[in-house]
Motif scaffolding. Structure first.
Motif, short mmCIF file in Angstrom:
data_model
loop_
_atom_site.label_atom_id
_atom_site.label_comp_id
_atom_site.label_asym_id
_atom_site.label_seq_id
_atom_site.Cartn_x
_atom_site.Cartn_y
_atom_site.Cartn_z
N UNK A 5 0.71 -1.49 0.05
CA UNK A 5 0.15 -0.25 0.11
C UNK A 5 0.72 1.35 -0.26
N UNK A 6 0.84 2.36 -0.72
CA UNK A 6 1.49 3.95 -0.98
C UNK A 6 0.42 4.69 -0.54
N UNK A 27 5.77 15.74 1.15
CA UNK A 27 5.23 15.25 0.11
C UNK A 27 5.57 13.94 0.53
N UNK A 28 5.94 13.43 1.64
CA UNK A 28 6.27 12.32 1.35
C UNK A 28 5.43 10.95 0.87
N UNK A 29 5.70 9.59 0.60
CA UNK A 29 4.85 8.66 0.63
C UNK A 29 5.45 7.73 1.68
N UNK A 30 3.82 6.89 1.86
CA UNK A 30 4.57 6.27 3.33
C UNK A 30 4.11 4.58 2.02
N UNK A 35 3.51 -7.14 6.00
CA UNK A 35 3.79 -6.90 7.77
C UNK A 35 4.85 -6.36 8.22
N UNK A 36 5.89 -5.95 7.53
CA UNK A 36 7.67 -5.08 7.44
C UNK A 36 6.56 -3.77 8.02
N UNK A 37 7.70 -2.53 8.80
CA UNK A 37 6.98 -1.72 9.38
C UNK A 37 6.56 -1.00 8.05
N UNK A 38 6.09 0.43 8.35
CA UNK A 38 5.82 1.39 6.90
C UNK A 38 7.88 2.16 6.06
N UNK A 98 11.01 7.88 -8.50
CA UNK A 98 11.77 9.43 -8.29
C UNK A 98 11.62 9.81 -6.74
N UNK A 99 11.56 8.42 -5.82
CA UNK A 99 11.98 8.91 -4.69
C UNK A 99 12.87 8.46 -3.11
N UNK A 100 13.30 8.48 -2.49
CA UNK A 100 14.39 7.85 -1.73
C UNK A 100 14.08 7.49 -0.65
N UNK A 101 14.71 6.55 0.34
CA UNK A 101 14.45 5.52 1.59
C UNK A 101 15.68 5.31 1.91
N UNK A 102 15.33 6.02 3.49
CA UNK A 102 16.65 5.88 4.79
C UNK A 102 16.29 4.73 5.30
N UNK A 103 17.43 3.98 5.83
CA UNK A 103 17.81 3.48 7.29
C UNK A 103 17.24 4.14 7.86
#
Length: 113
Positions: A5-6, A27-30, A35-38, A98-103
């Protein structure tokens, strides 16, 4: 198949590394996957890309495609593979292009402000 789900992440989000703000966005997306955390994805245009160095590391996700990784370079250290992006995501998750996620961890924080 794993349900993904986005949605638009409500509010303002910030990512910091080594005490420095790397990005801030309304303008972040989740992305929620099974079962993983968002995971919060930041628009690339809202990230200070000068702190990120693309590297050769890549992983394959059967539900999202191939992830490309970035090292975060701070004044005191380099955080290897601390950010990732799907340059050509699968159709069902096309919104994260065109989005980035971070650990998040000891040196990287992702939070709603």
């Amino acid at each position: 198949m794993t349900k993904i789900t986005i949605r638009n992440a409500p509010g303002k989000w910030v990512v910091r590394a080594g005490g420095a703000v790397l990005g801030e966005t309304d303008n972040a997306l989740e992305l929620t996957e099974g079962e993983y955390p968002p995971v919060i994805y930041f628009p690339r245009g809202d990230i200070a890309m000068a702190f990120l160095d693309a590297n050769a590391h890549a992983t394959q996700c059967p539900h999202k495609g191939t992830a490309s990784y970035y090292d975060i370079v701070t004044k005191s250290q380099t955080l290897e593979n601390a950010a990732w992006s799907y340059e050509d995501p699968l159709e069902n998750v096309a919104r994260i292009k065109d989005h980035l996620a971070f650990h998040p961890g000891d040196y990287v924080t992702v939070e709603q402000v």
